[in-house]
Design a protein around this motif. Sequence first.
Motif, PDB file in Angstrom:
ATOM      1  N   VAL A  47      25.299 -18.266  21.220  1.00 28.11           N
ATOM      2  CA  VAL A  47      26.116 -17.057  21.396  1.00 28.11           C
ATOM      3  C   VAL A  47      25.259 -15.805  21.264  1.00 28.11           C
ATOM      4  N   VAL A  48      24.391 -15.776  20.245  1.00 29.33           N
ATOM      5  CA  VAL A  48      23.562 -14.592  20.027  1.00 29.33           C
ATOM      6  C   VAL A  48      22.605 -14.371  21.194  1.00 29.33           C
ATOM      7  N   VAL A  49      21.959 -15.422  21.656  1.00 31.60           N
ATOM      8  CA  VAL A  49      20.962 -15.260  22.717  1.00 31.60           C
ATOM      9  C   VAL A  49      21.635 -14.913  24.040  1.00 31.60           C
ATOM     10  N   VAL A  50      22.717 -15.618  24.400  1.00 32.01           N
ATOM     11  CA  VAL A  50      23.393 -15.317  25.667  1.00 32.01           C
ATOM     12  C   VAL A  50      23.941 -13.888  25.654  1.00 32.01           C
ATOM     13  N   THR A  51      24.584 -13.516  24.559  1.00 33.45           N
ATOM     14  CA  THR A  51      25.137 -12.166  24.482  1.00 33.45           C
ATOM     15  C   THR A  51      24.034 -11.113  24.490  1.00 33.45           C
ATOM     16  N   GLY A  52      22.997 -11.335  23.679  1.00 31.79           N
ATOM     17  CA  GLY A  52      21.922 -10.354  23.585  1.00 31.79           C
ATOM     18  C   GLY A  52      21.153 -10.196  24.882  1.00 31.79           C
ATOM     19  N   LEU A  53      20.829 -11.315  25.539  1.00 33.19           N
ATOM     20  CA  LEU A  53      20.091 -11.220  26.795  1.00 33.19           C
ATOM     21  C   LEU A  53      20.926 -10.572  27.888  1.00 33.19           C
ATOM     22  N   SER A  54      22.208 -10.911  27.937  1.00 37.96           N
ATOM     23  CA  SER A  54      23.075 -10.305  28.948  1.00 37.96           C
ATOM     24  C   SER A  54      23.216  -8.808  28.712  1.00 37.96           C
ATOM     25  N   LEU A  55      23.458  -8.424  27.459  1.00 39.63           N
ATOM     26  CA  LEU A  55      23.607  -7.003  27.141  1.00 39.63           C
ATOM     27  C   LEU A  55      22.306  -6.251  27.360  1.00 39.63           C
ATOM     28  N   GLY A  56      21.188  -6.846  26.922  1.00 33.38           N
ATOM     29  CA  GLY A  56      19.898  -6.184  27.108  1.00 33.38           C
ATOM     30  C   GLY A  56      19.542  -6.008  28.573  1.00 33.38           C
ATOM     31  N   ALA A  57      19.805  -7.051  29.398  1.00 38.72           N
ATOM     32  CA  ALA A  57      19.510  -6.936  30.826  1.00 38.72           C
ATOM     33  C   ALA A  57      20.384  -5.879  31.483  1.00 38.72           C
ATOM     34  N   GLY A  58      21.637  -5.768  31.032  1.00 34.31           N
ATOM     35  CA  GLY A  58      22.523  -4.764  31.612  1.00 34.31           C
ATOM     36  C   GLY A  58      22.163  -3.344  31.218  1.00 34.31           C
ATOM     37  N   LEU A  59      21.520  -3.171  30.066  1.00 34.85           N
ATOM     38  CA  LEU A  59      21.179  -1.828  29.588  1.00 34.85           C
ATOM     39  C   LEU A  59      19.732  -1.437  29.877  1.00 34.85           C
ATOM     40  N   LEU A  60      19.017  -2.238  30.668  1.00 35.02           N
ATOM     41  CA  LEU A  60      17.629  -1.906  30.950  1.00 35.02           C
ATOM     42  C   LEU A  60      17.493  -0.601  31.722  1.00 35.02           C
ATOM     43  N   VAL A  61      18.513  -0.231  32.470  1.00 40.46           N
ATOM     44  CA  VAL A  61      18.427   0.992  33.274  1.00 40.46           C
ATOM     45  C   VAL A  61      18.363   2.241  32.407  1.00 40.46           C
ATOM     46  N   VAL A  62      18.846   2.151  31.173  1.00 40.47           N
ATOM     47  CA  VAL A  62      18.796   3.313  30.269  1.00 40.47           C
ATOM     48  C   VAL A  62      17.816   3.078  29.124  1.00 40.47           C
ATOM     49  N   TRP A  63      16.922   2.080  29.270  1.00 43.08           N
ATOM     50  CA  TRP A  63      15.862   1.779  28.325  1.00 43.08           C
ATOM     51  C   TRP A  63      16.356   1.257  26.971  1.00 43.08           C
ATOM     52  N   VAL A  64      17.632   1.391  26.701  1.00 44.17           N
ATOM     53  CA  VAL A  64      18.136   0.830  25.442  1.00 44.17           C
ATOM     54  C   VAL A  64      18.076  -0.700  25.489  1.00 44.17           C
ATOM     55  N   GLY A  65      18.125  -1.225  26.710  1.00 44.01           N
ATOM     56  CA  GLY A  65      18.106  -2.659  26.846  1.00 44.01           C
ATOM     57  C   GLY A  65      16.861  -3.309  26.274  1.00 44.01           C
ATOM     58  N   LEU A  66      15.705  -2.605  26.316  1.00 43.05           N
ATOM     59  CA  LEU A  66      14.489  -3.173  25.746  1.00 43.05           C
ATOM     60  C   LEU A  66      14.634  -3.402  24.245  1.00 43.05           C
ATOM     61  N   ALA A  67      15.243  -2.435  23.555  1.00 43.07           N
ATOM     62  CA  ALA A  67      15.460  -2.604  22.114  1.00 43.07           C
ATOM     63  C   ALA A  67      16.425  -3.749  21.832  1.00 43.07           C
ATOM     64  N   VAL A  68      17.470  -3.880  22.691  1.00 37.88           N
ATOM     65  CA  VAL A  68      18.426  -4.971  22.514  1.00 37.88           C
ATOM     66  C   VAL A  68      17.735  -6.316  22.755  1.00 37.88           C
ATOM     67  N   LEU A  69      16.901  -6.375  23.797  1.00 39.41           N
ATOM     68  CA  LEU A  69      16.171  -7.611  24.065  1.00 39.41           C
ATOM     69  C   LEU A  69      15.238  -7.968  22.914  1.00 39.41           C
ATOM     70  N   ALA A  70      14.532  -6.955  22.388  1.00 38.29           N
ATOM     71  CA  ALA A  70      13.626  -7.216  21.274  1.00 38.29           C
ATOM     72  C   ALA A  70      14.389  -7.734  20.061  1.00 38.29           C
ATOM     73  N   GLY A  71      15.531  -7.130  19.763  1.00 37.28           N
ATOM     74  CA  GLY A  71      16.327  -7.594  18.637  1.00 37.28           C
ATOM     75  C   GLY A  71      16.861  -9.001  18.851  1.00 37.28           C
ATOM     76  N   THR A  72      17.270  -9.297  20.081  1.00 39.06           N
ATOM     77  CA  THR A  72      17.764 -10.638  20.391  1.00 39.06           C
ATOM     78  C   THR A  72      16.663 -11.679  20.222  1.00 39.06           C
ATOM     79  N   LEU A  73      15.476 -11.351  20.704  1.00 41.32           N
ATOM     80  CA  LEU A  73      14.369 -12.294  20.583  1.00 41.32           C
ATOM     81  C   LEU A  73      13.963 -12.503  19.131  1.00 41.32           C
TER      82      LEU A  73
END
Length: 435
Positions: A47-73
């Motif tokens: 759940v954490v990885v699917v949610t985090g990767l999906s949210l991070g990929a969706g927010l990459l356009v505003v650069w916040v997604g990188l922080a979300v991806l890093a936290g998910t990883l």
Amino acid sequence: MSTDTAVLPPMTPAAPDPARPRDRLRALGVDTAYALAGFPVATVAFVVVVTGLSLGAGLLVVWVGLAVLAGTLLAARGLAGVERAWLPAVLGTPLPRPAYRPAEGGAVRRLLTPVRDPQTWLDALHALVRFPLAVLAFSVTVSWWAVALGGLSYGLWDWALPRDEGNQDLLELVGLESSPFRRILLYTVIGALFALLLPLVVRAVALLQAQLGRVLLTGRAATQAELGRLAGGRDAAVAAEAVALRRLERDIHDGPQQHLVRLGMDLSRARRQLDRDPDAARATLGEAADLAREALEELRALSRGIAPPVLADRGLAAALAAVAARSPVPVELAVDLPRERLAPVVENTAYFVVSEALANVAKHSGATACQVVVVAAGPALRVTVEDDGPGGAVPVPGHGLAGLADRLRAVDGVLTVDSPAGGPTRLVAELPCGS
């Protein structure tokens, strides 16, 4: 070929190990706990990885997604750490721990370190792939335990089941006449069958998960460890070769080179003496001939230490017999080798170990007797050299024993030195021989 082979006493049958049933029960408990406890952990990780990767990929356009991806990883790395803690108990073997990329640089670069780390992405992939296996393992384990325990204990609670027309047992479903005795017998047999298969089934589903974890969570670390081991072996080979070359250079300088220099001087003196004093010239030429003979003998001895012809022509046993016969310290030699020749690198290394060890015994040990035992046991060749000297031998970098250890490490071998004060000194070299 074999020489001086000792006869071993006949082996007596081994007594039954009382700890075996206990070990099987412990293994069943470990596998069951792994399958049951791994399910909620796998669910959370998925759940954490699917949610985090999906949210991070969706927010990459505003650069916040990188922080979300890093936290998910990072979360995936922590959950993978829980899995790594279980794996040694399930697989029964220690596993290497991966080396994650260290955080370095500025704040942004440090924040994005997990995104640039391959092992962290493997941790996230493990969370995604493991979830269906965890569901399978949990379902099979719970079902098998339930049928086994329910069947074995069915006779205790058969009386409590309702017996109206709407409830049919297994016998009635297959068209057979049902009675309490038949029901209890059938379900007890089914429970006993499931109980017998329980350790195998639970072990199979546990290993299915554990092997996936070993590949994704420690496979890269194992590869890195193997590369490090190979690099260490290469460095050891280079160091051993450098030591051997320095020793060869020193031996040539101290031996044949000195004789050849003196030989040249004697020949020049004989040429000057030839006209005015022929008798003196003949005496000088005689000395020069002796020097030439000594230089030739020393060169032959050096060549035997590098690549003795007897080793290539007649094999390791004959070469060891020759080097033992040349030792100034009496040597008792026992060799037990297979009929087929070992690999050339194995024979060369074993010969070098014995030759160098006997040279050290003659020069430094003060021993009066030495024993050499060479045995090919399974996949390893074991070389033991023991002397009755006063002991105190210590491997020192750049010297003989350290060179032996480097030479063995280059072929995945190991050198053990046991030399307490007062003696004796015992060297044990083990190297793979592939038999």
